[in-house]
Design a protein around this motif. Sequence first.
Motif, PDB file in Angstrom:
ATOM      1  N   UNK A 180       0.874  -1.176   0.000  1.00 35.62           N
ATOM      2  CA  UNK A 180       0.000   0.000   0.000  1.00 35.62           C
ATOM      3  C   UNK A 180       0.908   1.222   0.000  1.00 35.62           C
ATOM      4  N   UNK A 181       0.706   2.087  -0.971  1.00 34.61           N
ATOM      5  CA  UNK A 181       1.505   3.312  -1.081  1.00 34.61           C
ATOM      6  C   UNK A 181       0.542   4.472  -1.266  1.00 34.61           C
ATOM      7  N   UNK A 182       0.576   5.444  -0.363  1.00 30.99           N
ATOM      8  CA  UNK A 182      -0.363   6.545  -0.465  1.00 30.99           C
ATOM      9  C   UNK A 182       0.188   7.815   0.160  1.00 30.99           C
ATOM     10  N   UNK A 183      -0.472   8.900  -0.174  1.00 29.01           N
ATOM     11  CA  UNK A 183      -0.088  10.210   0.342  1.00 29.01           C
ATOM     12  C   UNK A 183      -0.309  10.237   1.850  1.00 29.01           C
ATOM     13  N   UNK A 184       0.646  10.758   2.583  1.00 26.88           N
ATOM     14  CA  UNK A 184       0.541  10.794   4.037  1.00 26.88           C
ATOM     15  C   UNK A 184      -0.625  11.669   4.489  1.00 26.88           C
ATOM     16  N   UNK A 185      -0.884  12.746   3.774  1.00 24.39           N
ATOM     17  CA  UNK A 185      -2.019  13.610   4.110  1.00 24.39           C
ATOM     18  C   UNK A 185      -3.330  12.833   4.051  1.00 24.39           C
ATOM     19  N   UNK A 186      -3.470  12.012   3.018  1.00 22.50           N
ATOM     20  CA  UNK A 186      -4.685  11.212   2.874  1.00 22.50           C
ATOM     21  C   UNK A 186      -4.803  10.215   4.018  1.00 22.50           C
ATOM     22  N   UNK A 187      -3.688   9.597   4.367  1.00 22.73           N
ATOM     23  CA  UNK A 187      -3.697   8.614   5.440  1.00 22.73           C
ATOM     24  C   UNK A 187      -4.091   9.246   6.766  1.00 22.73           C
ATOM     25  N   UNK A 188      -3.567  10.452   7.023  1.00 19.01           N
ATOM     26  CA  UNK A 188      -3.837  11.141   8.291  1.00 19.01           C
ATOM     27  C   UNK A 188      -5.120  11.956   8.246  1.00 19.01           C
ATOM     28  N   UNK A 189      -5.726  11.991   7.049  1.00 21.60           N
ATOM     29  CA  UNK A 189      -6.995  12.695   6.879  1.00 21.60           C
ATOM     30  C   UNK A 189      -6.883  14.158   7.290  1.00 21.60           C
ATOM     31  N   UNK A 190      -5.856  14.819   6.743  1.00 20.14           N
ATOM     32  CA  UNK A 190      -5.651  16.232   7.045  1.00 20.14           C
ATOM     33  C   UNK A 190      -5.514  16.999   5.749  1.00 20.14           C
ATOM     34  N   UNK A 191      -6.011  18.224   5.740  1.00 18.40           N
ATOM     35  CA  UNK A 191      -5.941  19.049   4.536  1.00 18.40           C
ATOM     36  C   UNK A 191      -4.637  19.836   4.478  1.00 18.40           C
ATOM     37  N   UNK A 192      -4.023  20.054   5.618  1.00 19.58           N
ATOM     38  CA  UNK A 192      -2.772  20.805   5.638  1.00 19.58           C
ATOM     39  C   UNK A 192      -1.606  19.877   5.329  1.00 19.58           C
ATOM     40  N   UNK A 193      -0.534  20.440   4.779  1.00 23.71           N
ATOM     41  CA  UNK A 193       0.631  19.634   4.441  1.00 23.71           C
ATOM     42  C   UNK A 193       1.331  19.145   5.690  1.00 23.71           C
ATOM     43  N   UNK A 194       1.559  17.841   5.740  1.00 25.25           N
ATOM     44  CA  UNK A 194       2.251  17.281   6.895  1.00 25.25           C
ATOM     45  C   UNK A 194       3.703  17.765   6.910  1.00 25.25           C
ATOM     46  N   UNK A 195       4.416  17.545   5.825  1.00 26.43           N
ATOM     47  CA  UNK A 195       5.758  18.074   5.598  1.00 26.43           C
ATOM     48  C   UNK A 195       6.677  17.919   6.798  1.00 26.43           C
ATOM     49  N   UNK A 196       6.693  16.763   7.403  1.00 26.81           N
ATOM     50  CA  UNK A 196       7.584  16.515   8.523  1.00 26.81           C
ATOM     51  C   UNK A 196       7.860  15.030   8.634  1.00 26.81           C
ATOM     52  N   UNK A 197       8.996  14.704   9.187  1.00 22.53           N
ATOM     53  CA  UNK A 197       9.386  13.307   9.345  1.00 22.53           C
ATOM     54  C   UNK A 197       8.948  12.779  10.705  1.00 22.53           C
ATOM     55  N   UNK A 198       8.888  13.654  11.700  1.00 20.45           N
ATOM     56  CA  UNK A 198       8.500  13.254  13.045  1.00 20.45           C
ATOM     57  C   UNK A 198       7.014  13.526  13.238  1.00 20.45           C
ATOM     58  N   UNK A 199       6.260  12.500  13.599  1.00 18.65           N
ATOM     59  CA  UNK A 199       4.819  12.622  13.755  1.00 18.65           C
ATOM     60  C   UNK A 199       4.439  12.716  15.224  1.00 18.65           C
ATOM     61  N   UNK A 200       3.258  13.280  15.465  1.00 16.37           N
ATOM     62  CA  UNK A 200       2.739  13.353  16.832  1.00 16.37           C
ATOM     63  C   UNK A 200       2.239  11.973  17.251  1.00 16.37           C
ATOM     64  N   UNK A 201       1.958  11.802  18.539  1.00 13.83           N
ATOM     65  CA  UNK A 201       1.441  10.530  19.035  1.00 13.83           C
ATOM     66  C   UNK A 201       0.117  10.183  18.384  1.00 13.83           C
ATOM     67  N   UNK A 202      -0.729  11.180  18.175  1.00 11.11           N
ATOM     68  CA  UNK A 202      -2.036  10.940  17.551  1.00 11.11           C
ATOM     69  C   UNK A 202      -1.849  10.501  16.100  1.00 11.11           C
ATOM     70  N   UNK A 203      -0.932  11.160  15.389  1.00 14.62           N
ATOM     71  CA  UNK A 203      -0.676  10.786  13.996  1.00 14.62           C
ATOM     72  C   UNK A 203      -0.104   9.372  13.905  1.00 14.62           C
ATOM     73  N   UNK A 204       0.804   9.034  14.808  1.00 16.72           N
ATOM     74  CA  UNK A 204       1.351   7.675  14.838  1.00 16.72           C
ATOM     75  C   UNK A 204       0.253   6.655  15.100  1.00 16.72           C
ATOM     76  N   UNK A 205      -0.668   6.991  16.011  1.00 17.48           N
ATOM     77  CA  UNK A 205      -1.776   6.087  16.324  1.00 17.48           C
ATOM     78  C   UNK A 205      -2.677   5.894  15.112  1.00 17.48           C
TER      79      UNK A 205
END
Length: 204
Positions: free
Chosen positions: A6-31
């Motif tokens: 499965x290969x997909x845009x991280x924004x789509x996976x996290x269901x966010x409209x703003x650009x994630x643009x980071x390598x380190x994710x928050x605990x909620x994003x990791x969950x």
Amino acid sequence: MKIFVHYLCLEKLLNTESSTNKKVLTKIEKKNIQNQRNFYLKEFLHTDKPINITEDRYGKPYAIDYPHLCFNQSHSQSFYALVYNKQNVHVGVDIEDFSRSIHMDALAKRYFHIEEVRKWEEMGKSKKIWLKIWTIKEAVLKAHGLGIRLSLKTLNTNIDDKTNMGIVRHEQLGRFRYQCFDMKSSMMTIAYQDLGMDAEIFFK
């Protein structure tokens, strides 16, 4: 042997409209990523039951109730990938964005095998080749499970600019095959334990 991706845009996976643009994710994003990973794995296994996932002593995750299921995941600043199979073949994946700012010379001298440095220089110090080498190393180490506990300089990826496939041999790791994918905005490499057969890789 079949490996699924499965290969997909991280924004789509996290269901966010703003650009994630980071390598380190928050605990909620990791969950959120773990929940999506488990959803894909449950779908693959045709089960509605929760998948009990834990980690070995090196931090490599595995499913306690499904010993033949092997999986791995990776994310860059913009993309996410999950790879898996149920043939008990250790697999690893790594993604790096082409837009990533890299001090290529300094990192190559620090982490690349002497043969990798020579080949990279011969190929014009291409960023694409640099990312191939880097993602192969990461994917192989993740497939094995040893991770960065191994000196990256001792791992020669035997990179070849004419093919996106190859075999890595290391006395501590054994043999792993790999396949690199130019995904236009990122370089992704999938590595798997060499059991004497090529893998068919299916994107879902």
